[in-house]
Design a protein around this motif. Structure first.
Motif, PDB file in Angstrom:
ATOM      1  N   UNK A 223     -33.299 -26.669  45.231  1.00 54.26           N
ATOM      2  CA  UNK A 223     -33.709 -26.277  43.979  1.00 54.26           C
ATOM      3  C   UNK A 223     -34.678 -27.420  43.210  1.00 54.26           C
ATOM      4  N   UNK A 224     -35.489 -27.959  44.317  1.00 57.60           N
ATOM      5  CA  UNK A 224     -36.446 -28.936  43.457  1.00 57.60           C
ATOM      6  C   UNK A 224     -37.811 -28.223  43.584  1.00 57.60           C
ATOM      7  N   UNK A 225     -38.562 -28.023  42.640  1.00 55.25           N
ATOM      8  CA  UNK A 225     -39.909 -27.517  42.324  1.00 55.25           C
ATOM      9  C   UNK A 225     -40.444 -28.680  43.252  1.00 55.25           C
ATOM     10  N   UNK A 226     -41.774 -27.574  44.059  1.00 56.91           N
ATOM     11  CA  UNK A 226     -42.239 -28.370  45.244  1.00 56.91           C
ATOM     12  C   UNK A 226     -43.728 -28.179  45.200  1.00 56.91           C
ATOM     13  N   UNK A 227     -44.654 -29.111  45.400  1.00 54.77           N
ATOM     14  CA  UNK A 227     -46.019 -29.218  45.708  1.00 54.77           C
ATOM     15  C   UNK A 227     -46.166 -29.498  47.412  1.00 54.77           C
ATOM     16  N   UNK A 228     -46.894 -28.741  48.005  1.00 51.34           N
ATOM     17  CA  UNK A 228     -47.077 -28.793  49.519  1.00 51.34           C
ATOM     18  C   UNK A 228     -48.512 -28.679  49.822  1.00 51.34           C
ATOM     19  N   UNK A 229     -49.004 -29.763  50.295  1.00 52.44           N
ATOM     20  CA  UNK A 229     -50.591 -29.527  50.919  1.00 52.44           C
ATOM     21  C   UNK A 229     -50.501 -28.266  51.616  1.00 52.44           C
ATOM     22  N   UNK A 230     -51.911 -27.635  51.695  1.00 51.16           N
ATOM     23  CA  UNK A 230     -51.999 -26.585  52.863  1.00 51.16           C
ATOM     24  C   UNK A 230     -52.105 -27.012  54.160  1.00 51.16           C
ATOM     25  N   UNK A 231     -51.947 -26.226  55.084  1.00 49.15           N
ATOM     26  CA  UNK A 231     -51.221 -24.934  55.046  1.00 49.15           C
ATOM     27  C   UNK A 231     -49.693 -25.021  55.003  1.00 49.15           C
ATOM     28  N   UNK A 232     -49.108 -23.973  54.359  1.00 54.66           N
ATOM     29  CA  UNK A 232     -47.714 -23.737  54.507  1.00 54.66           C
ATOM     30  C   UNK A 232     -46.959 -24.128  55.806  1.00 54.66           C
ATOM     31  N   UNK A 233     -47.592 -23.597  56.967  1.00 54.82           N
ATOM     32  CA  UNK A 233     -46.911 -23.878  58.150  1.00 54.82           C
ATOM     33  C   UNK A 233     -48.081 -23.712  59.163  1.00 54.82           C
ATOM     34  N   UNK A 234     -47.965 -24.123  60.469  1.00 51.58           N
ATOM     35  CA  UNK A 234     -49.215 -23.966  61.438  1.00 51.58           C
ATOM     36  C   UNK A 234     -49.380 -22.502  62.071  1.00 51.58           C
ATOM     37  N   UNK A 235     -48.226 -21.400  61.647  1.00 50.14           N
ATOM     38  CA  UNK A 235     -48.443 -20.208  62.128  1.00 50.14           C
ATOM     39  C   UNK A 235     -47.880 -19.125  61.083  1.00 50.14           C
ATOM     40  N   UNK A 236     -48.216 -17.915  61.586  1.00 49.87           N
ATOM     41  CA  UNK A 236     -47.994 -16.789  60.661  1.00 49.87           C
ATOM     42  C   UNK A 236     -46.533 -16.410  60.291  1.00 49.87           C
ATOM     43  N   UNK A 237     -45.748 -16.523  61.389  1.00 52.50           N
ATOM     44  CA  UNK A 237     -44.417 -16.146  61.483  1.00 52.50           C
ATOM     45  C   UNK A 237     -43.553 -17.149  60.467  1.00 52.50           C
ATOM     46  N   UNK A 238     -43.860 -18.392  60.569  1.00 51.60           N
ATOM     47  CA  UNK A 238     -43.373 -19.508  59.893  1.00 51.60           C
ATOM     48  C   UNK A 238     -43.530 -19.372  58.537  1.00 51.60           C
TER      49      UNK A 238
END
Length: 331
Positions: free
Chosen positions: A83-98
């Protein structure tokens, strides 16, 4: 606010500087797999250092994820589950499925997530977006994007980067969508290796180009390089029936005129992305904290990051298969 920062590397150190001096941050916790690196970063800022697991368990109000790409999905999922608001550097993941899995988890928890595409916070790109949307350019017919680094990243980075379209040009794909308000329908990409052999060894290229067709028929072109000796060059040219605007055409543009007697631009060229976009990074982190506080909505959701990633995937597929790729194939 109690804010956690995961990752004490180069980008994490820059985020730490902004977080440590921001009036909304009362308690900053820095976590890194290398505890000594976290301590070295935390000390001068008056922050606390610990392991990433300990930071995530510290009853945070917000968390900034600036770790290697391979760890983004797990950490972002854990933040959403907590439940913690998050900032994440791009990309979300290295592949489309993830990426899709993280998108679905974030939607299920309802936790606000901000994916880091700092160009959205640059004054030039914001002005160009307003000019397109309010009709000052007339009917948009053509867009050209450039991202060129003065020197290549190290071989170990390239091996795990996902390739130039996913790692570098994903910024161009996001800002193309954001400024124009249109979606990419197809991509035709090419590339070449003119420098160090480790790019080819990793299945990557050091020189890139692409042609994209947007959903209203607008043509967008893209070029990139890891060996731009003139300096750090990031520009966007938008041409319509009523005018042409260029983002990044300032006194420090990495350009020189071949026309006799023309000495513009007069300044030294930008040297790297941080120097060029430092105000945008500061604004981005400030907006994230406001989002975590609940005063603004996410400026770049996981869904929007997914759209940029889909274009990068299509470009990568086009590069390796030597054909035009429609985004519908990936959807």
């Amino acid at each position: 606010m109690r804010v956690g920062l995961l990752g004490a590397g180069r980008i994490g150190a820059w985020h730490a500087r902004f977080l440590g001096g921001h009036p909304l941050v009362g308690d900053l916790l820095i976590g890194d797999a290398d505890r000594r690196r976290a301590e070295a970063l935390a000390g001068p800022l008056g922050a606390r250092a610990d392991t990433p697991d300990a930071v995530l368990a510290a009853n945070l109000d917000a968390v900034v994820i600036a770790t290697p790409t391979s760890t983004h999905a797990e950490l972002l999922t854990r933040a959403c589950d907590a439940g913690v608001p998050a900032f994440c550097e791009k990309p979300v993941a290295p592949d489309l499925r993830t990426t899709l899995e993280v998108r679905d988890r974030a939607a299920k928890t309802g936790v606000p997530v901000h994916i880091g595409f700092q160009r959205r916070f640059d004054a030039g790109y914001a002005a160009a977006r307003r000019a397109v949307l309010d009709g000052r350019l007339g009917e948009l017919h053509r867009v050209h994007l450039v991202t060129a680094d003065p020197a290549p990243p190290p071989a170990e980075y390239v091996r795990t980067s996902g390739g130039i379209f996913r790692d570098c040009h994903i910024h161009d794909f996001d800002i193309l969508r954001w400024v124009t308000g249109r979606e990419v329908e197809s991509v035709t990409a090419v590339g070449a290796n003119r420098g160090d052999a480790y790019f080819a060894a990793a299945g990557d290229v050091d020189t890139s180009a692409a042609v994209m067709v947007l959903d209203d028929g607008t043509i967008a072109t893209l070029q990139g390089s890891r060996y731009n000796g003139a300096g750090y060059d990031v520009r966007m040219e938008l041409s319509g029936t009523a005018g042409t605007w260029v983002v990044g055409l300032d006194e420090r543009a990495a350009l020189r005129s071949a026309e006799p007697g023309v000495d513009w631009p007069p300044g030294d060229a930008w040297t790297d992305f941080w120097e060029r976009f430092e105000p945008a990074y500061a604004s981005e982190i400030g907006t994230f904290l406001e989002m975590a506080k609940g005063t603004v909505a996410s400026p770049c959701t996981v869904d929007e990051a997914l759209e940029a990633f889909l274009v990068a995937e299509a470009a990568t597929l086009s590069l390796h298969e030597g054909r035009r790729v429609a985004l519908a194939e990936l959807r």
